[in-house]
Design a protein around this motif. Structure first.
Motif, mmCIF file in Angstrom:
data_model
loop_
_atom_site.group_PDB
_atom_site.id
_atom_site.type_symbol
_atom_site.label_atom_id
_atom_site.label_comp_id
_atom_site.label_asym_id
_atom_site.label_seq_id
_atom_site.Cartn_x
_atom_site.Cartn_y
_atom_site.Cartn_z
ATOM 1 N N GLU A 26 -12.959 5.486 48.008
ATOM 2 C CA GLU A 26 -13.032 6.554 49.001
ATOM 3 C C GLU A 26 -11.680 7.078 49.299
ATOM 4 N N THR A 27 -11.439 8.311 49.486
ATOM 5 C CA THR A 27 -10.254 8.918 49.871
ATOM 6 C C THR A 27 -10.444 9.780 51.220
ATOM 7 N N ASN A 28 -11.599 9.858 51.532
ATOM 8 C CA ASN A 28 -11.577 10.627 52.928
ATOM 9 C C ASN A 28 -11.345 12.011 52.792
ATOM 10 N N GLY A 29 -11.656 12.551 51.458
ATOM 11 C CA GLY A 29 -11.536 13.973 51.238
ATOM 12 C C GLY A 29 -10.063 14.433 51.207
ATOM 13 N N LYS A 30 -9.253 13.553 50.765
ATOM 14 C CA LYS A 30 -7.825 13.779 50.598
ATOM 15 C C LYS A 30 -7.085 13.693 49.160
ATOM 16 N N HIS A 31 -8.289 13.429 48.317
ATOM 17 C CA HIS A 31 -7.982 13.358 46.904
ATOM 18 C C HIS A 31 -6.914 14.167 46.370
ATOM 19 N N GLU A 32 -7.365 15.670 46.460
ATOM 20 C CA GLU A 32 -6.351 16.956 46.025
ATOM 21 C C GLU A 32 -5.055 16.637 46.647
ATOM 22 N N VAL A 33 -4.800 16.372 47.919
ATOM 23 C CA VAL A 33 -3.550 16.152 48.825
ATOM 24 C C VAL A 33 -2.647 15.012 48.277
ATOM 25 N N ASN A 34 -3.647 14.096 48.026
ATOM 26 C CA ASN A 34 -3.015 12.783 47.575
ATOM 27 C C ASN A 34 -2.275 12.836 46.075
ATOM 28 N N SER A 35 -3.146 13.822 45.209
ATOM 29 C CA SER A 35 -2.461 13.798 43.811
ATOM 30 C C SER A 35 -1.460 15.211 43.836
ATOM 31 N N SER A 36 -1.698 16.229 44.460
ATOM 32 C CA SER A 36 -0.425 17.318 44.271
ATOM 33 C C SER A 36 0.765 17.008 44.974
ATOM 34 N N GLU A 37 0.916 16.055 46.131
ATOM 35 C CA GLU A 37 2.123 15.663 46.748
ATOM 36 C C GLU A 37 2.389 14.153 46.280
ATOM 37 N N ASN A 38 1.781 13.710 45.233
ATOM 38 C CA ASN A 38 2.343 12.490 44.645
ATOM 39 C C ASN A 38 3.602 12.626 43.977
ATOM 40 N N PRO A 39 4.636 11.873 44.069
ATOM 41 C CA PRO A 39 5.901 11.732 43.241
ATOM 42 C C PRO A 39 5.338 11.453 41.532
ATOM 43 N N PHE A 40 4.402 10.852 41.525
ATOM 44 C CA PHE A 40 3.976 10.518 40.217
ATOM 45 C C PHE A 40 2.677 11.389 39.780
ATOM 46 N N GLN A 41 2.649 12.397 40.279
ATOM 47 C CA GLN A 41 1.605 13.444 40.033
ATOM 48 C C GLN A 41 1.255 13.559 38.370
ATOM 49 N N ASN A 42 2.350 13.772 37.627
ATOM 50 C CA ASN A 42 2.408 14.068 36.373
ATOM 51 C C ASN A 42 1.833 12.948 35.535
ATOM 52 N N PHE A 43 1.533 11.727 35.943
ATOM 53 C CA PHE A 43 1.068 10.640 35.131
ATOM 54 C C PHE A 43 -0.566 10.510 35.501
ATOM 55 N N ILE A 44 -1.023 11.405 36.516
ATOM 56 C CA ILE A 44 -2.364 11.114 36.987
ATOM 57 C C ILE A 44 -3.341 11.718 35.641
ATOM 58 N N GLY A 45 -4.351 10.799 35.338
ATOM 59 C CA GLY A 45 -5.005 11.413 34.176
ATOM 60 C C GLY A 45 -5.331 10.102 33.165
ATOM 61 N N GLU A 46 -5.730 10.564 32.136
ATOM 62 C CA GLU A 46 -6.142 9.497 30.901
ATOM 63 C C GLU A 46 -4.887 9.812 29.660
ATOM 64 N N TRP A 47 -4.736 8.536 29.124
ATOM 65 C CA TRP A 47 -3.668 8.429 27.990
ATOM 66 C C TRP A 47 -3.974 7.681 27.028
ATOM 67 N N THR A 48 -3.301 8.092 25.898
ATOM 68 C CA THR A 48 -3.217 7.288 24.418
ATOM 69 C C THR A 48 -2.197 7.488 23.725
ATOM 70 N N LEU A 49 -1.846 6.586 23.000
ATOM 71 C CA LEU A 49 -0.692 6.620 22.231
ATOM 72 C C LEU A 49 -0.821 7.942 21.013
ATOM 73 N N LYS A 50 0.116 8.297 20.935
ATOM 74 C CA LYS A 50 0.268 9.859 19.885
ATOM 75 C C LYS A 50 0.190 9.260 18.410
ATOM 76 N N ASP A 51 -0.538 9.513 17.759
ATOM 77 C CA ASP A 51 -0.845 8.967 16.373
ATOM 78 C C ASP A 51 -1.148 7.442 16.318
ATOM 79 N N ASP A 52 -1.430 6.961 17.372
ATOM 80 C CA ASP A 52 -1.652 5.278 17.496
ATOM 81 C C ASP A 52 -0.336 4.721 17.020
#
Length: 316
Positions: A26-52
């Motif tokens: 639960e983020t009390n409706g603040k998910h977009e704010v927490n994401s857009s103003e987060n200093p680590f926002q570039n890392f938000i998401g899913e990742w894998t190794l390039k070419d393994d």
């Protein structure tokens, strides 16, 4: 590098990864704010190794190995100054927590992998989003530490290097590194269907301007014939509201061709329709060509850029 739609879907088959695609809380409706103003926002998401591919030296010779099905999910929590990453795939699995102090501008690091590898450290994050950390690990020789550098290559890829240092601040020769690429998850439906769904929102004049704006990126660039360029969603909101003061349009967007690149989806299209002026004058038929640029943010397609070009009479 250009990919076909089939190839892209094949590359990013999410059933090949073990953990679910998001961390729920639960983020009390603040998910977009927490994401857009987060200093680590570039890392938000899913990742894998390039070419393994993974390069490492744990003593002896440097080797390049293959690590299939690496899967990292990084998510903001219920403040805008933290990031939790859960790492799944080949053992050892683990998790990393980063906390940013907005007063001192420092980053604190806690991590745990396998049964023993607990890490504690601190560092900084640049305006570009690069992160540098000094971390000590349980299970590594006493008084050694590692310097981690996370450097962004594109908005969907970053390179991570970990170099071990001795107490006298000299490299020991032990290191590991790899390039991580974003898993662009175009929901569960085919890409073409998602774009058609977005275009249907643009064609539905029963929707409010606010409802239609949901399909646009916050930094959208909108270029319509005979109009000033609209930079950003707020400028587009003003433009769309002004257009509705003059009348309404019945129109249909059509996909002509799509191309998928590493970071974006390009769509060449056309629109046919009729504009009905509010003053009761004669309706005006129109036809335009267009170029859309779609981007994926946290797995949701948004319109990033759009250019409309009025077609000459009798131009098919």
């Amino acid at each position: 590098m250009k990919y076909s739609i089939t190839a892209l879907i094949f590359l990013f088959v999410f059933n090949s990864f073990c953990q679910k695609g998001k961390i729920e809380f639960e983020t009390n409706g603040k998910h977009e704010v927490n994401s857009s103003e987060n200093p680590f926002q570039n890392f938000i998401g899913e990742w894998t190794l390039k070419d393994d591919k993974w390069t490492q030296n744990w003593g002896g010779t440097t080797e390049i190995i293959t690590i299939p099905k690496h899967h990292t999910i990084s998510s903001p929590l219920n403040t805008k100054n933290g990031l939790l990453s859960i790492i799944d795939g080949p053992e050892p699995n683990g998790h990393i927590f980063w906390s940013y102090n907005p007063v001192t501008k420092e980053v604190r690091h806690l991590s745990n992998f396998g049964e023993l590898r607990a890490g504690v450290g601190e560092g900084s994050v640049s305006e570009k989003g690069d992160v540098k950390l000094k971390i000590s690990f349980e299970g590594e020789p006493k008084d050694t530490y590692r310097i981690y550098n996370y450097k962004w290559l594109t908005k969907n890829s970053y390179h991570m290097t970990s170099i071990q240092y001795s107490l006298d601040n000299f490299p020991t020769g032990l290191f590991y590194e790899g390039t991580f690429v974003r898993l662009i998850k175009y929901e569960s439906m085919p890409l073409r269907m998602q774009i058609e769904k977005i275009l249907a929102v643009l064609d539905n004049n029963a929707l409010t301007v606010e409802e239609q704006l949901e399909v646009y990126d916050d930094a959208v660039v909108h270029m319509a014939p005979g109009s000033q360029v609209n930079f950003g969603k707020e400028a587009l909101r003003v433009y769309l509201n002004e257009q509705r003061q003059y009348g309404s349009a019945e129109m249909q967007h059509k996909i002509v061709e799509m191309e998928v690149y590493e970071d974006v989806v390009l769509m060449q299209g056309e629109v046919t329709g009729t504009f009905y002026p509010k003053d009761g004058t004669r309706p005006v038929e129109f036809k335009t060509k267009n170029l859309f640029v779609f981007d994926s943010k946290e797995g949701v397609l948004k319109i990033k850029k759009i250019i409309y070009n009025t077609s000459p009479p009798n131009n098919e």
